[in-house]
Design a protein around this motif. Structure first.
Motif, PDB file in Angstrom:
ATOM      1  N   VAL A 101      30.501  -3.654  12.201  1.00  0.00           N
ATOM      2  CA  VAL A 101      30.008  -3.791  10.833  1.00  0.00           C
ATOM      3  C   VAL A 101      28.833  -4.772  10.838  1.00  0.00           C
ATOM      4  O   VAL A 101      28.975  -5.928  11.231  1.00  0.00           O
ATOM      5  CB  VAL A 101      31.107  -4.262   9.862  1.00  0.00           C
ATOM      6  N   ILE A 102      27.694  -4.279  10.420  1.00  0.00           N
ATOM      7  CA  ILE A 102      26.466  -5.070  10.322  1.00  0.00           C
ATOM      8  C   ILE A 102      26.119  -5.210   8.842  1.00  0.00           C
ATOM      9  O   ILE A 102      26.205  -4.238   8.086  1.00  0.00           O
ATOM     10  CB  ILE A 102      25.304  -4.366  11.064  1.00  0.00           C
ATOM     11  N   VAL A 103      25.734  -6.417   8.440  1.00  0.00           N
ATOM     12  CA  VAL A 103      25.322  -6.670   7.059  1.00  0.00           C
ATOM     13  C   VAL A 103      23.912  -7.242   7.085  1.00  0.00           C
ATOM     14  O   VAL A 103      23.631  -8.203   7.798  1.00  0.00           O
ATOM     15  CB  VAL A 103      26.283  -7.648   6.345  1.00  0.00           C
ATOM     16  N   LEU A 104      23.040  -6.615   6.310  1.00  0.00           N
ATOM     17  CA  LEU A 104      21.670  -7.107   6.182  1.00  0.00           C
ATOM     18  C   LEU A 104      21.514  -7.753   4.814  1.00  0.00           C
ATOM     19  O   LEU A 104      21.930  -7.178   3.805  1.00  0.00           O
ATOM     20  CB  LEU A 104      20.663  -5.966   6.312  1.00  0.00           C
ATOM     21  N   LEU A 105      20.934  -8.931   4.794  1.00  0.00           N
ATOM     22  CA  LEU A 105      20.619  -9.646   3.561  1.00  0.00           C
ATOM     23  C   LEU A 105      19.101  -9.715   3.489  1.00  0.00           C
ATOM     24  O   LEU A 105      18.455 -10.336   4.337  1.00  0.00           O
ATOM     25  CB  LEU A 105      21.222 -11.046   3.572  1.00  0.00           C
ATOM     26  N   GLU A 106      18.551  -9.036   2.487  1.00  0.00           N
ATOM     27  CA  GLU A 106      17.100  -8.950   2.343  1.00  0.00           C
ATOM     28  C   GLU A 106      16.701  -9.438   0.955  1.00  0.00           C
ATOM     29  O   GLU A 106      17.343  -9.083  -0.028  1.00  0.00           O
ATOM     30  CB  GLU A 106      16.638  -7.504   2.517  1.00  0.00           C
ATOM     31  N   VAL A 107      15.646 -10.234   0.892  1.00  0.00           N
ATOM     32  CA  VAL A 107      15.152 -10.719  -0.392  1.00  0.00           C
ATOM     33  C   VAL A 107      13.671 -10.352  -0.516  1.00  0.00           C
ATOM     34  O   VAL A 107      12.881 -10.611   0.393  1.00  0.00           O
ATOM     35  CB  VAL A 107      15.333 -12.251  -0.532  1.00  0.00           C
ATOM     36  N   TYR A 108      13.345  -9.738  -1.658  1.00  0.00           N
ATOM     37  CA  TYR A 108      11.974  -9.291  -1.921  1.00  0.00           C
ATOM     38  C   TYR A 108      11.462  -9.934  -3.209  1.00  0.00           C
ATOM     39  O   TYR A 108      12.238 -10.239  -4.111  1.00  0.00           O
ATOM     40  CB  TYR A 108      11.927  -7.757  -2.036  1.00  0.00           C
ATOM     41  N   THR A 109      10.162 -10.089  -3.299  1.00  0.00           N
ATOM     42  CA  THR A 109       9.561 -10.744  -4.464  1.00  0.00           C
ATOM     43  C   THR A 109       9.845  -9.991  -5.755  1.00  0.00           C
ATOM     44  O   THR A 109       9.997 -10.602  -6.807  1.00  0.00           O
ATOM     45  CB  THR A 109       8.036 -10.888  -4.294  1.00  0.00           C
ATOM     46  N   LEU A 117      10.258  -4.171  -2.690  1.00  0.00           N
ATOM     47  CA  LEU A 117      11.366  -3.408  -2.121  1.00  0.00           C
ATOM     48  C   LEU A 117      10.958  -1.946  -1.915  1.00  0.00           C
ATOM     49  O   LEU A 117      11.219  -1.361  -0.853  1.00  0.00           O
ATOM     50  CB  LEU A 117      12.600  -3.487  -3.017  1.00  0.00           C
ATOM     51  N   ALA A 118      10.301  -1.361  -2.889  1.00  0.00           N
ATOM     52  CA  ALA A 118       9.839   0.024  -2.771  1.00  0.00           C
ATOM     53  C   ALA A 118       8.847   0.159  -1.618  1.00  0.00           C
ATOM     54  O   ALA A 118       8.893   1.145  -0.860  1.00  0.00           O
ATOM     55  CB  ALA A 118       9.206   0.483  -4.081  1.00  0.00           C
ATOM     56  N   ASP A 119       7.972  -0.816  -1.454  1.00  0.00           N
ATOM     57  CA  ASP A 119       7.008  -0.798  -0.348  1.00  0.00           C
ATOM     58  C   ASP A 119       7.741  -0.851   0.993  1.00  0.00           C
ATOM     59  O   ASP A 119       7.366  -0.160   1.944  1.00  0.00           O
ATOM     60  CB  ASP A 119       6.027  -1.967  -0.450  1.00  0.00           C
ATOM     61  N   HIS A 120       8.791  -1.672   1.075  1.00  0.00           N
ATOM     62  CA  HIS A 120       9.589  -1.760   2.305  1.00  0.00           C
ATOM     63  C   HIS A 120      10.216  -0.409   2.624  1.00  0.00           C
ATOM     64  O   HIS A 120      10.124   0.084   3.754  1.00  0.00           O
ATOM     65  CB  HIS A 120      10.666  -2.832   2.154  1.00  0.00           C
ATOM     66  N   ARG A 121      10.829   0.188   1.635  1.00  0.00           N
ATOM     67  CA  ARG A 121      11.525   1.462   1.854  1.00  0.00           C
ATOM     68  C   ARG A 121      10.583   2.607   2.205  1.00  0.00           C
ATOM     69  O   ARG A 121      10.986   3.559   2.850  1.00  0.00           O
ATOM     70  CB  ARG A 121      12.344   1.830   0.623  1.00  0.00           C
TER      71      ARG A 121
END
Length: 103
Positions: free
Chosen positions: A53-61, A66-70
């Motif tokens: 089980v891997i958990v990613l914690l991501e914070v975007y401005t 977030l849309a740009d990342h995806r």
């Protein structure tokens, strides 16, 4: 779109025998993700109870970041095309911090 920071919690359940592949792909994904203009934090965790089980914690401005990342080439090529097929389950929760003092 909102100008509030967006925090993403992604929980990945890796298929048996595929953890090494996923971790190697994450090592390629993390640097360009951290260097995106709207990325404030990109941290990868592993469950103590279940190493698959891997958990990613991501914070975007904001939502735009977030849309740009995806839509980025590295997300599409590494996450969507290569990692997702190696997962049993993938859950993503998008959050905005609550200002509890204002409630």
């Amino acid at each position: 779109m909102s100008a509030k920071q967006i925090t993403t919690f992604a929980k990945w359940e890796v298929k048996a025998g595929k953890l090494g592949e996923v971790l190697a792909l994450l090592a390629k994904l993390a640097p360009p993700s951290r260097n995106e203009p709207g990325s404030l934090s990109y941290t990868v965790y592993q469950s103590n109870a279940d190493p698959n089980v891997i958990v990613l914690l991501e914070v975007y401005t904001d939502e735009t970041a977030l849309a740009d990342h995806r839509s980025s080439a590295h997300f599409q090529q590494i996450v969507i095309q290569q990692i997702v097929p190696l997962l049993e389950n993938r859950e993503v929760v998008l959050t905005t911090e609550l200002a509890l003092d204002d409630i």
